[in-house]
Motif scaffolding. Sequence first.
Motif, PDB file in Angstrom:
ATOM      1  N   ARG A  49       0.839  -1.200   0.000  1.00 14.73           N
ATOM      2  CA  ARG A  49       0.000   0.000   0.000  1.00 14.73           C
ATOM      3  C   ARG A  49       0.873   1.249   0.000  1.00 14.73           C
ATOM      4  O   ARG A  49       1.970   1.260   0.548  1.00 14.73           O
ATOM      5  N   LYS A  50       0.341   2.290  -0.593  1.00 19.55           N
ATOM      6  CA  LYS A  50       1.081   3.556  -0.640  1.00 19.55           C
ATOM      7  C   LYS A  50       0.765   4.377   0.598  1.00 19.55           C
ATOM      8  O   LYS A  50      -0.323   4.306   1.141  1.00 19.55           O
ATOM      9  N   VAL A  51       1.739   5.150   1.001  1.00 18.07           N
ATOM     10  CA  VAL A  51       1.577   6.036   2.149  1.00 18.07           C
ATOM     11  C   VAL A  51       1.702   7.463   1.658  1.00 18.07           C
ATOM     12  O   VAL A  51       2.645   7.813   0.952  1.00 18.07           O
ATOM     13  N   LYS A  52       0.760   8.302   2.025  1.00 22.13           N
ATOM     14  CA  LYS A  52       0.795   9.711   1.631  1.00 22.13           C
ATOM     15  C   LYS A  52       1.407  10.519   2.766  1.00 22.13           C
ATOM     16  O   LYS A  52       1.018  10.382   3.923  1.00 22.13           O
TER      17      LYS A  52
END
Length: 97
Positions: free
Chosen positions: A9-12
């Motif tokens: 998952r991407k983290v902002k």
Amino acid sequence: MERRLVDSRKVKVDFSLEDMDLSEFKGKATYEQMKAYVLEKTGLKVSSLYIAQIKKKCGLDVGENFNLPKSENARQPQCTPEKEEAIMQAFKHFGIV
């Protein structure tokens, strides 16, 4: 052998440069950055030679130049007062003086 699953998952991340201490980067502008700044702010084109002349005038370190004149009495163009002021503005902007 142990297997690990990796979460992809991407983290902002949000951050502001206003909150960062950028003092260590002050005074480290390249000649190209200064030339671009002067051109953008004043419309004047300045040479590396002029920037070096103004640095010397301010008592700042200037790197060794490998394009030195071959004779002692060789003429060298001098920076105009208008360009000197523009370069000084760039020095102040970049925290050099």
